[in-house]
Design an enzyme around this catalytic site. Structure first.
Site, PDB file in Angstrom:
ATOM      1  CE  LYS A  43      83.995 -31.355  -1.248  1.00 23.97           C
ATOM      2  NZ  LYS A  43      84.476 -32.288  -2.309  1.00 23.97           N
ATOM      3  NE  ARG A 135      83.561 -36.928  -9.032  1.00 24.86           N
ATOM      4  CZ  ARG A 135      83.312 -36.679  -7.986  1.00 24.86           C
ATOM      5  NH1 ARG A 135      82.256 -36.666  -7.118  1.00 24.86           N
ATOM      6  NH2 ARG A 135      84.280 -36.067  -7.332  1.00 24.86           N
ATOM      7  CE1 TYR A 257      50.433 -34.182   7.387  1.00 24.19           C
ATOM      8  CE2 TYR A 257      52.566 -33.552   7.855  1.00 24.19           C
ATOM      9  CZ  TYR A 257      51.499 -33.333   7.441  1.00 24.19           C
ATOM     10  OH  TYR A 257      51.174 -31.909   7.357  1.00 24.19           O
ATOM     11  CG  MET A 305      58.243 -28.548   5.607  1.00 20.91           C
ATOM     12  SD  MET A 305      57.126 -27.298   4.672  1.00 20.91           S
ATOM     13  CE  MET A 305      56.402 -28.304   3.334  1.00 20.91           C
TER      14      MET A 305
HETATM   15  C1  LIG Z   1      85.177 -33.046  -1.542  1.00 25.94           C
HETATM   16  C2  LIG Z   1      86.928 -33.253  -1.971  1.00 25.94           C
HETATM   17  C3  LIG Z   1      87.800 -33.593  -1.196  1.00 25.94           C
HETATM   18  C4  LIG Z   1      87.595 -33.886   0.111  1.00 25.94           C
HETATM   19  O1  LIG Z   1      87.191 -34.837   0.482  1.00 25.94           O
HETATM   20  P1  LIG Z   1      86.669 -35.374   2.026  1.00 25.94           P
HETATM   21  O2  LIG Z   1      86.294 -36.636   1.639  1.00 25.94           O
HETATM   22  O3  LIG Z   1      85.584 -34.625   2.447  1.00 25.94           O
HETATM   23  O4  LIG Z   1      88.083 -35.239   2.884  1.00 25.94           O
HETATM   24  C5  LIG Z   1      89.301 -33.682  -1.702  1.00 25.94           C
HETATM   25  N1  LIG Z   1      89.289 -33.559  -3.101  1.00 25.94           N
HETATM   26  C6  LIG Z   1      88.278 -33.201  -4.079  1.00 25.94           C
HETATM   27  C7  LIG Z   1      88.698 -33.209  -5.466  1.00 25.94           C
HETATM   28  C8  LIG Z   1      86.964 -33.310  -3.415  1.00 25.94           C
HETATM   29  O5  LIG Z   1      85.956 -32.960  -4.441  1.00 25.94           O
END
Ligand SMILES: *Cc1c(COP(=O)(O)O)cnc(C)c1O
Length: 366
Positions: A43, A135, A257, A305
């Site tokens: 992801k 969630r 800055y 930046m």
């Molecule tokens: C992001 C995620 C993972 C992986 O987690 P890591 O800590 O990056 O290994 C696994 N399962 C779900 C549902 C996630 O959202």
């Protein structure tokens, strides 16, 4: 990509070591219980490293199941790999046909998503059960509803039932065992299916947490899976930026800055073309560090930046000249350590890596 593909005018270079990512996957796969498959979490563009490059390399290493967060990420990854791609957010209303068109496996996170997946034709899906994150995923009460009314799963092929750990990286956190117990309880009620619980950290909680599929992300990219323990993973990124200018400022002059740093001796300042617009967080002001020839140099003044400044007074002028490279992240200063300096974690340092960096992918698998 080879190094000679880097444009000559690139002032900052992000090197991604795909061999390290593949080696990390093999290590995690080897740690997983023998009956457990090892998926790959890609992801957020493979945590900022590039899903299009990382995906095929992990497929070649042996990964058969991939996870992304969104439908769009899934559609893009589908162009790069043939393996199963699962989408964590699941189908939003009317997007079910897109899942089917691109052969994406939805993670079903609510009874509503389940009903829509069924009415759009059903088929293979992952059922997410919430055990503590609050969630996504069906609640324990909803799991009981499903157990009592199995017709709600009619026509749905449960690829896995999954849940997600809250604090897996903190091994002594009692939440881990609680979630494991809740997950087992839900599995006992629901129709029999394969199961998946562990993220990177969960792999290191032991085989009780592995079930049939583990889902590492962070550790693939070199982040430490266990807090306060030696990190067995290989660092997969290196960020370097070229020194644009070196100047000597007088005792008492400020840098950057709002004059957040002031010299207390004649000081040589090296400026490089990286800033918060590149994901190099502004909270690294007066906290970041760089490395030249393995020697640590302090970041001084505000992160701008597009620019940051380092105090290179203590290094020989011959090594700190315009054109020399300062390492900002890599084996000397892994993403976890840089994240700690910035008041955040390695995940944010990686996923924030800007598209402005020239990218170089290394590895025989590339
Ligand atoms: C992001 C995620 C993972 C992986 O987690 P890591 O800590 O990056 O290994 C696994 N399962 C779900 C549902 C996630 O959202």
């Amino acid at each position: 990509m080879r190094s000679d593909d880097i444009p000559a005018n690139a002032g900052a270079i992000l090197t991604v070591d795909l061999d390290a990512v593949a080696a990390n996957w093999r290590l995690l796969s080897g740690r997983a219980a023998p009956h457990a498959d090892c998926a790959a979490m890609v992801k957020a563009d493979a945590y900022g490293l590039g899903a299009e490059q990382v995906g095929p390399v992990l497929a070649k290493a042996g990964a058969r199941v991939f996870f992304v967060a969104t439908l769009d990420e899934g559609i893009r990854l589908r162009r790069a790999i043939k393996q199963e791609i699962c989408v964590l957010e699941g189908p939003r209303p009317a997007s079910e046909s897109e899942f089917r068109a691109h052969r994406l496996t939805p993670v079903v996170n609510s009874l509503d998503q389940l009903a829509r997946w069924r009415s759009s034709g059903g088929g293979r899906a992952i059922l997410h059960v919430d055990t503590g994150m609050s969630r996504l995923g069906i609640s324990e009460a909803e799991a009981e509803t499903l157990a009592a009314e199995p017709g709600r799963l009619g026509g749905v092929e449960l690829a896995w039932i999954m849940s997600h750990l809250v604090s897996g990286e903190i091994q002594h956190d009692p939440e881990n065992a609680l979630q494991l117990a809740r997950f087992r309880d839900a599995l006992g009620k629901l129709p029999k299916a394969k199961a998946s619980l562990a993220n990177s950290a969960g792999i290191f909680l032991g085989p009780a947490y592995h079930f049939d599929l583990v889902r590492p992300g962070a550790a693939l990219y070199g982040l430490a899976p266990v807090e306060h323990a030696p990190n067995p993973m290989r660092t997969a990124v290196r960020l370097e930026a070229e020194i644009l200018t070196v100047r000597t400022i007088a005792d008492g002059r400020s840098v950057g800055y709002n004059a957040q740093w002031r010299a207390n001796r004649p000081t040589r300042i090296a400026t490089v073309g990286v800033g918060y617009a590149d994901g190099y967080l502004r909270s690294l002001t007066n906290r970041g560090r760089g490395y030249i020839a393995s020697r640590s140099i302090p970041l001084v003044g505000r992160v701008s930046m597009d620019l940051v400044t380092f105090d290179v007074t203590d290094l020989p002028e011959s090594v700190c000249r315009p054109g020399a490279m300062i390492a900002l992240m890599g084996p000397e200063l892994p993403p976890d350590a840089l994240g700690a300096l910035a008041g955040t974690n390695g995940y944010q340092m990686l996923t924030g890596l800007s598209r402005r960096y020239a990218r170089r992918y290394l590895g025989s698998a590339a």
